[in-house]
Design a protein around this motif. Structure first.
Motif, PDB file in Angstrom:
ATOM      1  N   SER D  20     -15.023   4.028  14.257  1.00 26.15           N
ATOM      2  CA  SER D  20     -14.590   5.002  13.255  1.00 26.15           C
ATOM      3  C   SER D  20     -13.090   4.903  13.027  1.00 26.15           C
ATOM      4  N   ASP D  21     -12.328   4.794  14.116  1.00 27.92           N
ATOM      5  CA  ASP D  21     -10.878   4.664  13.985  1.00 27.92           C
ATOM      6  C   ASP D  21     -10.517   3.411  13.213  1.00 27.92           C
ATOM      7  N   GLY D  22     -11.268   2.325  13.458  1.00 21.64           N
ATOM      8  CA  GLY D  22     -11.029   1.094  12.720  1.00 21.64           C
ATOM      9  C   GLY D  22     -11.233   1.312  11.232  1.00 21.64           C
ATOM     10  N   VAL D  23     -12.318   2.005  10.870  1.00 18.94           N
ATOM     11  CA  VAL D  23     -12.590   2.274   9.462  1.00 18.94           C
ATOM     12  C   VAL D  23     -11.473   3.127   8.861  1.00 18.94           C
ATOM     13  N   PHE D  24     -11.061   4.192   9.567  1.00 19.92           N
ATOM     14  CA  PHE D  24      -9.956   5.025   9.082  1.00 19.92           C
ATOM     15  C   PHE D  24      -8.682   4.187   8.905  1.00 19.92           C
ATOM     16  N   ALA D  25      -8.378   3.337   9.918  1.00 20.80           N
ATOM     17  CA  ALA D  25      -7.142   2.545   9.873  1.00 20.80           C
ATOM     18  C   ALA D  25      -7.155   1.573   8.700  1.00 20.80           C
ATOM     19  N   VAL D  26      -8.296   0.915   8.467  1.00 23.30           N
ATOM     20  CA  VAL D  26      -8.363  -0.030   7.350  1.00 23.30           C
ATOM     21  C   VAL D  26      -8.286   0.717   6.025  1.00 23.30           C
ATOM     22  N   ALA D  27      -9.030   1.829   5.932  1.00 20.50           N
ATOM     23  CA  ALA D  27      -9.053   2.590   4.677  1.00 20.50           C
ATOM     24  C   ALA D  27      -7.659   3.071   4.311  1.00 20.50           C
ATOM     25  N   ILE D  28      -6.905   3.561   5.313  1.00 17.90           N
ATOM     26  CA  ILE D  28      -5.569   4.114   5.054  1.00 17.90           C
ATOM     27  C   ILE D  28      -4.578   2.998   4.707  1.00 17.90           C
ATOM     28  N   THR D  29      -4.810   1.795   5.205  1.00 20.10           N
ATOM     29  CA  THR D  29      -3.873   0.701   4.959  1.00 20.10           C
ATOM     30  C   THR D  29      -4.172  -0.012   3.640  1.00 20.10           C
ATOM     31  N   LEU D  30      -5.445   0.004   3.233  1.00 19.16           N
ATOM     32  CA  LEU D  30      -5.827  -0.655   1.978  1.00 19.16           C
ATOM     33  C   LEU D  30      -5.190   0.009   0.768  1.00 19.16           C
ATOM     34  N   LEU D  73      -5.387  10.754   6.557  1.00 22.19           N
ATOM     35  CA  LEU D  73      -4.797  11.094   7.848  1.00 22.19           C
ATOM     36  C   LEU D  73      -5.313  12.451   8.352  1.00 22.19           C
TER      37      LEU D  73
END
Lengths: 220, 220, 220, 220
Positions: D20-30, D73
């Motif tokens: 889940s954190d990976g998905v959040f991190a990618v989504a926020i960076t994209l 965030l």
């Protein structure tokens, strides 16, 4: 087997799992890149309605997005299930897993193909390619599971024979059905897609089923 | 050495490894962005055939995708191998690793270049650039391994001299061969690509070889 | 303080760190998306030379790629340094960290701006914006460090007063210098860029310096 | 309950959290991908001013970027809060979490829609869709929390009844308010956006509130 286990085996497995999860996470999040805000002429009589219609007209994009997302999520759960049952990794397993990840990341491509051509006369090719990719994915899952379970090579000692046979049977079952879906696509695209959809529900449900089995084991 | 080790050393290493794995995972997953659904006129006599031909005509994209994926995966396995042998990190290792990651993320660029120009008269330049990038990548692996192994600085106590020498030799061997591939590209692009391909198989096989060595060690 | 520490504090910190590392890893890997294979007419007299020249002509893209990569890597090392010194997190720290990550992900934008306009008469604006973004980033690092170190709130007990003062001074020093770079950009774009570049080397070197200090501490 | 817990339960939870954190991190960076360097004619009388104006003219892109970033965030912090209170996962929770992640990754789409149409006569549709997406997101949070807390199924033993009731109330409260925002959008787009903004501050503040409660608990 658990006595002879490499000391770094569990750490290795952890790193492979993190890497795989990273690939799944990025693949599932990249899907949104294909959702584009529609450009609408706002100088018409009813611009709000125009925008609403333009947004509705993009339904194939939404369908692709939701389907690809669900597909990758279910594949992640199944990947998860295999990794829960193993205690170490080796180079063969690592490369089979790499082949599976290659296919996982490619899922948006055949899904977008179907979304774009489903309502056109080229639907047969699109659905045959879609089912064809899932023949490959099924082969990768079979190979991954075989790599893990053959001679109980990489499995945890606590995994029962029944669990192994059940997973082996489920993955093996997928192969002829996806192959059938490829062949039927040339006759009727919708039937082909229907088989693939039923199989998705099957993979989701077999994910469901396994959980109670595992918690039973832990209580005994 | 293991007594004087920083208390946070292993945690540091873990964080660097996670960060590197994240970069590898994103780089390997971003590759799919270059696969585009072909746009085909579906009002022809045989739209399904037209779509099939359009999909087949995109073979350089698939080749780029699969080759880049395999390349990054093999580089990840080799990165993995180095990290398995070390027990801590320092700032020098960290920046050399950063330089390697820079090159890892750039791999799709020369690969796409080759895919696009391989069948054209500009193939020589494309293959020279491709081999040139791998000269740099080989230099980065040599520098990373040297940073880890010189005076056994960062290595685990359990790593044998034989293992160190073998890895040092393998990475050093790559340099003149990739350099040769750059030079030969100006004479014959296919020969240059052939050398690079053989070297990929070599990196994959040397990954294979190392595993038994390590499990032997753990049994003794 | 270490006695009263929340039990989940370290786990919390670990999750925040993983999330931040994920953002850094994705941001640093996304940079390659801006490298495009040049399209060259291969029917000329010397297509290989044409492709070589087209590739060389793209140097601003390569410069942007390498500079953004190095920038994000150095920021990651500095982020790393702060996280090494703290033992727990709280909501204030979490949101300041979020603000910093926002700026980290935006770094490719001002860098590409400079690469595109550096050799044009609009260089002043480009460099002022570039330096302006780093004023903000410097403010975010100051705020993050202040959030961690004020009254030693989140710091590990083992962190010495000297280390705290040194980091505080370094980050505080950056602010007037980046501000100066913004102002000087309107007079001479190159001087502005020069100040920013010297500061990058400074952040890299202060990362270098800190390591021996820390290993000294762990030996005592 | 904590006695009957599956042995692998915590590891499972860790993997779901990382994913889940990976998905959040990618989504926020994209999000940064949508920031484009403006193309300006530098042969005018004052190119620096032209570039400055072009950059200022892109303010809706910056607004989308900052708003989407803050939104994801805050959602991450709230996701975090739920995961802090649970000790294991099951398949139901896993799929509800997947549904939530689907919506998280889609946030840039409605945000970009609002940024593009807010100042046009089509603002009503854009704001209704925006609020509509957050009705769905609120439903996903309610479902996730319900999946975790119903009969204290997945909660840690240490979680108090008061904490559960408070979170349940907060998430339930969001539903009618977001629904109201959808309906009011057809009357006045700004009022609709205002409700959504106030709710963001509410989610941020309720994240703040929870921390002291938890540290109190740990001191006792």
């Amino acid at each position: 087997m658990s006595q002879k286990q490499e000391p770094g085996g569990e750490k290795e497995l952890g790193r492979l799992q993190s890497f795989s999860d990273g690939v799944f996470a990025v693949a599932i999040t990249l899907l949104v890149v294909d959702l584009k805000v529609p450009l609408v002429d706002v100088k018409t009589a009813s611009p709000s309605l125009g925008l609403a219609l333009a947004l509705l007209g993009q339904w194939p994009s939404y369908l692709t997005f939701v389907t690809s997302f669900a597909t990758i999520l279910i594949m992640w759960v199944n990947h998860h299930t295999i990794f829960k049952l193993i205690q170490r990794t080796d180079t063969h397993f690592l490369f089979v897993n790499g082949f599976l990840l290659l296919l996982v990341t490619s899922v948006p491509f055949p899904t977008a193909l179907v979304a774009q051509y489903l309502t056109t006369p080229a639907a047969k090719t699109a659905c045959a390619v879609y089912a064809g990719v899932f023949v490959l994915i099924n082969m990768a899952y079979n190979a991954l599971w075989w790599s893990a379970s053959s001679h109980q090579r990489l499995l945890k000692a606590s995994v029962s024979r029944v669990q192994v046979q059940k997973l082996t049977r489920n993955y093996a079952l997928g192969f002829p059905l996806y192959l059938l879906a490829v062949l039927l696509a040339f006759w009727n695209a919708s039937v082909s897609l229907g088989i693939c959809s039923i199989l998705w529900i099957f993979w989701m449900v077999t994910g469901y089923e396994k959980s109670p089995l595992m918690s039973n084991r832990s209580v005994q």
